[in-house]
Design a protein around this motif. Sequence first.
Motif, PDB file in Angstrom:
ATOM      1  N   TYR A 146      13.470  43.076 -22.551  1.00 27.59           N
ATOM      2  CA  TYR A 146      13.917  42.641 -23.878  1.00 27.59           C
ATOM      3  C   TYR A 146      13.994  43.809 -24.855  1.00 27.59           C
ATOM      4  O   TYR A 146      13.254  44.783 -24.740  1.00 27.59           O
ATOM      5  CB  TYR A 146      12.936  41.616 -24.466  1.00 27.59           C
ATOM      6  CG  TYR A 146      12.952  40.277 -23.786  1.00 27.59           C
ATOM      7  CD1 TYR A 146      13.672  39.213 -24.318  1.00 27.59           C
ATOM      8  CD2 TYR A 146      12.244  40.076 -22.602  1.00 27.59           C
ATOM      9  CE1 TYR A 146      13.672  37.970 -23.681  1.00 27.59           C
ATOM     10  CE2 TYR A 146      12.248  38.843 -21.962  1.00 27.59           C
ATOM     11  CZ  TYR A 146      12.965  37.799 -22.507  1.00 27.59           C
ATOM     12  OH  TYR A 146      12.979  36.578 -21.888  1.00 27.59           O
ATOM     13  N   LEU A 204      18.317  35.096 -31.418  1.00 28.15           N
ATOM     14  CA  LEU A 204      17.173  35.310 -30.533  1.00 28.15           C
ATOM     15  C   LEU A 204      17.278  34.546 -29.215  1.00 28.15           C
ATOM     16  O   LEU A 204      16.287  34.385 -28.502  1.00 28.15           O
ATOM     17  CB  LEU A 204      15.869  34.936 -31.259  1.00 28.15           C
ATOM     18  CG  LEU A 204      15.578  35.757 -32.513  1.00 28.15           C
ATOM     19  CD1 LEU A 204      14.223  35.371 -33.111  1.00 28.15           C
ATOM     20  CD2 LEU A 204      15.632  37.250 -32.234  1.00 28.15           C
ATOM     21  N   LEU A 207       9.808  38.122 -30.483  1.00 25.17           N
ATOM     22  CA  LEU A 207      11.159  38.555 -30.826  1.00 25.17           C
ATOM     23  C   LEU A 207      11.420  38.273 -32.299  1.00 25.17           C
ATOM     24  O   LEU A 207      11.687  37.122 -32.676  1.00 25.17           O
ATOM     25  CB  LEU A 207      12.190  37.821 -29.955  1.00 25.17           C
ATOM     26  CG  LEU A 207      12.002  37.949 -28.443  1.00 25.17           C
ATOM     27  CD1 LEU A 207      12.933  36.995 -27.708  1.00 25.17           C
ATOM     28  CD2 LEU A 207      12.231  39.387 -27.995  1.00 25.17           C
ATOM     29  N   MET A 260      18.903  38.846 -26.457  1.00 23.43           N
ATOM     30  CA  MET A 260      17.683  39.659 -26.475  1.00 23.43           C
ATOM     31  C   MET A 260      17.375  40.318 -25.136  1.00 23.43           C
ATOM     32  O   MET A 260      16.778  41.385 -25.084  1.00 23.43           O
ATOM     33  CB  MET A 260      16.487  38.807 -26.907  1.00 23.43           C
ATOM     34  CG  MET A 260      16.533  38.362 -28.370  1.00 23.43           C
ATOM     35  SD  MET A 260      16.358  39.742 -29.542  1.00 23.43           S
ATOM     36  CE  MET A 260      18.091  40.040 -29.973  1.00 23.43           C
ATOM     37  N   GLY A 272      13.727  42.622 -30.876  1.00 21.53           N
ATOM     38  CA  GLY A 272      14.370  42.132 -32.081  1.00 21.53           C
ATOM     39  C   GLY A 272      15.029  43.230 -32.891  1.00 21.53           C
ATOM     40  O   GLY A 272      15.430  44.266 -32.364  1.00 21.53           O
ATOM     41  N   HIS A 309      20.722  46.025 -26.071  1.00 21.28           N
ATOM     42  CA  HIS A 309      20.490  44.596 -26.330  1.00 21.28           C
ATOM     43  C   HIS A 309      21.563  43.831 -25.579  1.00 21.28           C
ATOM     44  O   HIS A 309      22.438  44.429 -24.922  1.00 21.28           O
ATOM     45  CB  HIS A 309      20.552  44.268 -27.829  1.00 21.28           C
ATOM     46  CG  HIS A 309      21.707  44.922 -28.537  1.00 21.28           C
ATOM     47  ND1 HIS A 309      23.002  44.507 -28.361  1.00 21.28           N
ATOM     48  CD2 HIS A 309      21.754  45.968 -29.386  1.00 21.28           C
ATOM     49  CE1 HIS A 309      23.805  45.276 -29.092  1.00 21.28           C
ATOM     50  NE2 HIS A 309      23.081  46.180 -29.714  1.00 21.28           N
ATOM     51  N   TYR A 331      13.766  38.865 -35.736  1.00 24.28           N
ATOM     52  CA  TYR A 331      15.049  39.342 -36.245  1.00 24.28           C
ATOM     53  C   TYR A 331      15.064  39.246 -37.771  1.00 24.28           C
ATOM     54  O   TYR A 331      15.012  38.148 -38.339  1.00 24.28           O
ATOM     55  CB  TYR A 331      16.219  38.542 -35.668  1.00 24.28           C
ATOM     56  CG  TYR A 331      17.551  38.972 -36.262  1.00 24.28           C
ATOM     57  CD1 TYR A 331      18.127  40.184 -35.906  1.00 24.28           C
ATOM     58  CD2 TYR A 331      18.191  38.184 -37.210  1.00 24.28           C
ATOM     59  CE1 TYR A 331      19.325  40.596 -36.475  1.00 24.28           C
ATOM     60  CE2 TYR A 331      19.394  38.581 -37.778  1.00 24.28           C
ATOM     61  CZ  TYR A 331      19.958  39.788 -37.412  1.00 24.28           C
ATOM     62  OH  TYR A 331      21.138  40.207 -37.982  1.00 24.28           O
TER      63      TYR A 331
END
Length: 487
Positions: free
Chosen positions: A61, A309, A377, A314, A64, A294, A379
């Motif tokens: 991942y 997300l 995560l 992600m 974020g 990403h 954002y």
Amino acid sequence: MPPAADEAADDAEPQPPQPNILFLFADDQRADTIRAWGNELIDTPNLDRLVAEGWSFRQNYVFGSNSGAVCVPSRAMVLTGRSWMRSPNDMEGVPTLPRLLESAGYRTFITGKWHNGEEALLRAFDRGTAIYLGGMADHTQTEVQDIEKGGMVRRRVGETFSSELFADAVIEFLDEQADAKASGESEQPFFAYVPFTAPHDPRQPPPEYRERYYQRDLPLPANYMPQHPFDNGALILRDENLAAWPRTEDVIRDQLAEYYGLITHLDEQVGRILDALDENGQAENTIVVYAADHGLSVGSHGLLGKQNLYEHSMRCPLIIRGPGIPHGTTEAFTYLYDLFPTLLTAGGVEMPPGIDGRSLAPLWSGGDQAWRQSVFLPYRDVMRAVRDDRYKLIVYPNVNHRQLFDLAEDPDELHNLIADPDHAETATRLEALLEGWQTAMGDTVPLSVSDPAPLHRDLTGTDREPDRWQPDWIVEKYFDVPTASEG
């Protein structure tokens, strides 16, 4: 030297040479766009080769983002080993991966995209060729510069497609390194950082590559929607202006074909680079990292960009091949910024304090397998998510909305279980886990607000202009205007 010391020195095993490091970094590539990882609709023979020869991280991942330009913090996190909550996007005052490797004797090199500012670039690297300072550009007219004597020189427009331009530059560097070693001029190991601009839009692969996928009549994503069902706080931004609302099936199929075409063309350049390593004799002692900054939506959940997300945005590819790294795969939760301690350790560099990443080596070496049990995560200030080995909770504080998904049964994140009383205990548990992550990372964003914004927002018919980088043929195809806007 005493005799005992002489004997100890004689008996000591010779230390293996420091490995070279070649870091190939794609832009906007979803984790589900590699054939060897299960996508039989796409052609990626060279990424498949890396999968067959190296170690795959299937639950990797990006941590974020604090920006709609997700690539900016993503690249900073990779090069500092710190989350965006602990390190500025320009990396000022923070040790960077290339400089730390340089301190251990590495020669460092960059070609490709740099989106974190010119000053940060010059703090990190002394040498580079064909560097693009920006976030996106027409792949056929990429303006690039070189680093020389601490500054940027030779501004020009590349004469080949961006992926070919950057592959040419690193192949030239790799050949120079091989020649210097063969002549005895230098034994320095190298760190070559190659952040491509593909498959970022404009989605304009060479015509034969997009035609290949047009002809395959690609199916829609399982989670295709004409429009996102609620306002997630990131519906009005550049990435979502690449097609009108609602997203039609034909538009998404075409954009997927162009996206896949960019990835296949990029894959061919990866193959050229790997072949160069083989031909100049450096493959055996070179760690090759392939990753992307990403993922992307491309029609999933009614979205086009990465400012959300969901798993498709992600999660991102991560494959590592090199000396001492076996073939295999792991489902352990990893972050891109784990590459920082992993590569420093491989290069014999002492770890600086304050990093968030963890060395990935235990995952392939059979050592301590204790690892992350969950992923956080965040954002900007509009979304927060946490997932464990089965469930995922996404919180939208500004509209007081939540989503709960059972990823084992619903990997496409289509069925929101938040109102299901049978899952109330799971939702409560994950919210506590999310709050624990926030505390650990120093995140102070509240998970609800007293005056929430409206949950629903219909964008059908919203006036929009195409981004100025979109070529005319894309503008004519997806917008009711004759040429690309210069605004």
